[in-house]
Scaffold this motif. Sequence first.
Motif, PDB file in Angstrom:
ATOM      1  N   THR A 196       0.808  -1.216   0.000  1.00  0.00           N
ATOM      2  CA  THR A 196       0.000   0.000   0.000  1.00  0.00           C
ATOM      3  C   THR A 196       0.845   1.271   0.000  1.00  0.00           C
TER       4      THR A 196
ATOM      5  N   CYS B  31      -3.621   0.430  -3.515  1.00  0.00           N
ATOM      6  CA  CYS B  31      -3.229  -0.952  -3.249  1.00  0.00           C
ATOM      7  C   CYS B  31      -2.563  -1.532  -4.492  1.00  0.00           C
TER       8      CYS B  31
ATOM      9  N   CYS C 299      -1.212  -4.596  -6.357  1.00  0.00           N
ATOM     10  CA  CYS C 299      -1.387  -6.046  -6.337  1.00  0.00           C
ATOM     11  C   CYS C 299      -0.561  -6.696  -7.439  1.00  0.00           C
TER      12      CYS C 299
ATOM     13  N   ALA D 171      -8.997   0.692   3.407  1.00  0.00           N
ATOM     14  CA  ALA D 171      -7.912  -0.269   3.625  1.00  0.00           C
ATOM     15  C   ALA D 171      -7.507  -0.167   5.093  1.00  0.00           C
TER      16      ALA D 171
ATOM     17  N   VAL E  85      -9.852   3.741   0.134  1.00  0.00           N
ATOM     18  CA  VAL E  85      -9.129   3.154  -0.992  1.00  0.00           C
ATOM     19  C   VAL E  85      -9.320   4.047  -2.211  1.00  0.00           C
TER      20      VAL E  85
ATOM     21  N   ILE F 257      -7.159   0.221  -6.830  1.00  0.00           N
ATOM     22  CA  ILE F 257      -6.450  -1.056  -6.773  1.00  0.00           C
ATOM     23  C   ILE F 257      -5.716  -1.201  -8.097  1.00  0.00           C
TER      24      ILE F 257
END
Length: 372
Positions: free
Chosen positions: A123, A132, A134, A173, A192, A195
């Motif tokens: 993060t 975030c 990923c 988050a 958030v 993502i």
Amino acid sequence: MGFFIDSKIDKTLRVLNAQFEKFPLGKDKLPDFTIELVPEEASLHSLKPAKSINEYSFYHVDDGFLISMNDNFLHLNKDATSAKIYCPEKDPYKKQFYMGYLLMHAYKYTMISNGGFIIHASTAVYKNSCICFCGLSGAGKSTQTSLWKENLKTWSINFDQPCIFSENGRYFAHGSPWSGKEELLRNCFCPVEAIVFVQQSKENSVQRLSAVEAFSLLYLNNYVYPFSPEFEQQYTENIKNIVNSVPVYKLNCTISEDAVSVLYKELYGDNYIKGKKEANMTYSAKKCFEIKNIAGDFILIPRGSEAVDYGAVLVLNETGAFLWNEMSEPITASELTDKLVDKFSPDVEVARRDVEAFIAKMCDNNLLDIHE
């Protein structure tokens, strides 16, 4: 009660309890969850797993769900409100490792039953919202997080296993008891922003994913074994809800500042150079002022020639006194927010507003030196 571990009978559980006890399952949401250490049940080893993945095995049992890791077992009840653990390992370090991973599964399924999930991500908190990052192991999640920190002075809630939860239609988050090798166990939360699935490339580009594409990637991001149709439906619903509310992107990227710039422009639409300049601006308390604690009040007193020019004292609350002391050397607003979150508030939005208001007030009263 919170996410409670019965730690009276085992030293390892006492250590783990200290790691777990501060983490809720959402904003001001403490679950009534108890984990108990139990002696071996002879029937465990005779069970046939429904599925095995690496060192994990998953079982169907009548009274709940069963997970094993190298002959260590977690028995979770049907509504994910309590669990029992059998861990025969004698080595204290291995025992803590095995129980920690089994507890992660208990936490994961409890998050799902409460409408959220754990996301495999690193993060970056920019201003008062969280990105975030990923991707598969080695994709560059931590690298992109580090690039944002270097160029935009961001900081992190968690480097590996943050939680996602919703409240009143907004997604947040939150830190968790796991954060990979960095061990950043930070108990705070913020909205958030996006993502972002990271993939290494020779060029930098970003693409917003459709709801279907985003759902597929998020669904597989953290493996969740479908112990029951109810859990499968709940997990599916949780993922579906977030992709309909939070933008999900694919970032093809190099290890460079240009990767930061490309994503920044997509998310914020602002001038990246201007944003970087603002993020790197630092503030420091003027040396000719001194703070004193007088009968519980924090008084900012001018010294020397400044006393004649200023002609007044300023009273600060505890938060203001903390921020003033942290500004003895040049520091950014983001770094101040980071420190304030750790000291006083798990809510990043509140901490950020407090820092901005404090800096504005101090600047209005000519109490800070500004460094660009």
